[in-house]
Write a protein that holds these residues in place. Structure first.
Motif, mmCIF file in Angstrom:
data_model
loop_
_atom_site.group_PDB
_atom_site.id
_atom_site.type_symbol
_atom_site.label_atom_id
_atom_site.label_comp_id
_atom_site.label_asym_id
_atom_site.label_seq_id
_atom_site.Cartn_x
_atom_site.Cartn_y
_atom_site.Cartn_z
ATOM 1 N N PRO A 24 0.854 -1.197 0.000
ATOM 2 C CA PRO A 24 0.000 0.000 0.000
ATOM 3 C C PRO A 24 0.889 1.246 0.000
ATOM 4 N N TRP A 25 0.443 2.286 -0.648
ATOM 5 C CA TRP A 25 1.238 3.507 -0.835
ATOM 6 C C TRP A 25 1.883 3.977 0.472
ATOM 7 N N GLY A 26 1.127 3.958 1.567
ATOM 8 C CA GLY A 26 1.618 4.453 2.859
ATOM 9 C C GLY A 26 2.725 3.608 3.463
ATOM 10 N N GLN A 27 2.886 2.397 2.984
ATOM 11 C CA GLN A 27 3.939 1.516 3.538
ATOM 12 C C GLN A 27 5.076 1.278 2.553
ATOM 13 N N ALA A 28 5.036 1.979 1.445
ATOM 14 C CA ALA A 28 6.028 1.736 0.391
ATOM 15 C C ALA A 28 7.302 2.510 0.702
ATOM 16 N N ALA A 29 8.208 1.893 1.476
ATOM 17 C CA ALA A 29 9.398 2.602 1.956
ATOM 18 C C ALA A 29 10.679 1.910 1.522
ATOM 19 N N VAL A 30 11.759 2.701 1.417
ATOM 20 C CA VAL A 30 13.099 2.128 1.195
ATOM 21 C C VAL A 30 13.968 2.510 2.402
ATOM 22 N N HIS A 31 15.147 1.915 2.495
ATOM 23 C CA HIS A 31 16.026 2.088 3.658
ATOM 24 C C HIS A 31 16.506 3.538 3.814
ATOM 25 N N ALA A 32 16.689 3.965 5.075
ATOM 26 C CA ALA A 32 17.158 5.335 5.360
ATOM 27 C C ALA A 32 18.562 5.579 4.784
ATOM 28 N N GLU A 33 19.353 4.526 4.639
ATOM 29 C CA GLU A 33 20.695 4.700 4.070
ATOM 30 C C GLU A 33 20.757 4.207 2.617
ATOM 31 N N ASP A 34 19.638 4.333 1.937
ATOM 32 C CA ASP A 34 19.653 4.023 0.504
ATOM 33 C C ASP A 34 20.492 5.093 -0.204
ATOM 34 N N ARG A 35 21.346 4.649 -1.126
ATOM 35 C CA ARG A 35 22.213 5.615 -1.814
ATOM 36 C C ARG A 35 21.432 6.536 -2.753
ATOM 37 N N GLY A 36 20.248 6.112 -3.143
ATOM 38 C CA GLY A 36 19.405 7.005 -3.934
ATOM 39 C C GLY A 36 19.015 8.213 -3.095
ATOM 40 N N PHE A 37 18.727 7.980 -1.832
ATOM 41 C CA PHE A 37 18.318 9.024 -0.881
ATOM 42 C C PHE A 37 19.515 9.882 -0.475
ATOM 43 N N GLN A 38 20.666 9.256 -0.191
ATOM 44 C CA GLN A 38 21.809 10.018 0.326
ATOM 45 C C GLN A 38 22.659 10.686 -0.766
ATOM 46 N N PHE A 39 22.745 10.042 -1.928
ATOM 47 C CA PHE A 39 23.672 10.539 -2.954
ATOM 48 C C PHE A 39 23.009 10.827 -4.311
ATOM 49 N N GLY A 40 21.735 10.601 -4.412
ATOM 50 C CA GLY A 40 21.107 10.710 -5.743
ATOM 51 C C GLY A 40 21.641 9.633 -6.669
#
Ligand code: PDD
Length: 288
Positions: A13-29
């Motif tokens: 479900p959209w509200g639970q669709a999460a990735v890790h806090a240290e995903d490199r997409g999140f930290q480095f683009g």
């Protein structure tokens, strides 16, 4: 209806669709993406979008997370679960999650993060808006030197589009230090110059080689319409007979104003509208 998002093998479900806090997409683009049009229950130009996704991954040495057949299944299942008939499907692949580190060369065990999102669009409404045409604002291109890779590093595009919005424009046309238009913030840029020639910038590392651009070139060949691939300045674009942008979501969209200058007589150009209406005669349309 609850929207469903595909994340790493699960439909959530959209509200639970999460990735890790240290995903490199999140930290480095450190991630790439694709957006494909869904039209009349068909996936448009899937092959070219998948070719480009694989190329983007290859350029960044991110391992291919799955085979084409698996991508095809994930996209179709996400589209089906979200009951999308007209709209778009978005794919994103990041290098994956690991404790923050600039270097990646010894990260041999990384598992890419894969996300797929499908979204409906009101085609009739978009069509009505598109054929009126849009205004664009010219904004300096502040991006990096590998714009041919479709990365998620979209802050310059976001900022340019916000600047465009300030003057009521729908898209930004980015220009380099010599005043030549590179491309739109999320589209390719085209003009019909004062001599009546259709012009777009050649594909290089300075722009994204748009799938819509490539398919439109097929249409031009089919119809015997000459294309000149050369750079043009913002000043030349303002004096053009016609102007338009291309992307998987905007398709061929007429540009009727650049900054304060009306293009042609201020209405969408004839060639632009013709190309828009014939585009799907040459685009690949795969069943869902
Ligand atoms: N953007 N140039 C840029 C910088 C883009 O972001 C896009 C697409 C294009 C057109 O590419 P294509 O024809 O393959 O869609 C050109 C997508 C639609 C987006 O970011 O939503």
């Amino acid at each position: 209806m609850t929207r469903t998002v595909y994340v790493n093998g699960q439909y959530l479900p959209w509200g639970q669709a999460a990735v890790h806090a240290e995903d490199r997409g999140f930290q480095f683009g450190d991630a790439v993406y694709e957006v494909c049009e869904v039209r009349d229950g068909h996936l448009i130009d899937e092959t070219r979008h998948m070719d480009r996704l694989e190329r983007s991954l290859g350029e960044l040495k991110i391992p291919l997370p799955m085979a084409r057949t698996a991508w095809a299944r994930v996209m179709r299942e996400t589209i089906r679960r979200n009951r999308v008939r007209d709209g778009s499907v978005y794919l994103q692949v990041s290098r994956g999650a690991r404790p923050r580190d600039f270097l990646i060369s010894d990260a041999v065990d990384m598992v890419p993060t894969v996300v797929c999102v499908a979204r409906s669009a009101n085609r009739a409404k978009l069509e009505a808006a598109a054929i009126v045409g849009i205004g664009v604002r010219s904004v300096p291109d502040m991006r990096w030197g590998r714009c041919d890779i479709k990365t998620v590093m979209l802050l310059p595009a976001t900022m340019a589009k916000e600047q465009a919005k300030e003057i009521g424009a729908k898209e930004a046309w980015l220009f380099d230090e010599k005043g030549f238009v590179t491309e739109g913030a999320s589209s390719n840029a085209w003009i019909v110059d004062s001599a009546g020639k259709l012009v777009t910038r050649p594909a290089s590392t300075e722009i994204l080689r748009g799938v819509t651009r490539t398919t439109l070139i097929d249409l031009l060949k089919r119809d015997g319409i000459e294309l000149v691939e050369r750079a043009f300045t913002v000043a030349e674009a303002k004096a053009a007979r016609e102007a338009f942008t291309t992307s998987a979501t905007a398709l061929v969209t007429p540009v009727v104003r650049i900054d304060d200058s009306a293009i042609g007589n201020g209405a969408p150009g004839m060639l632009t509208l013709k190309l828009r209406s014939h585009f799907h005669e040459v685009a690949e349309a795969a069943a869902l």
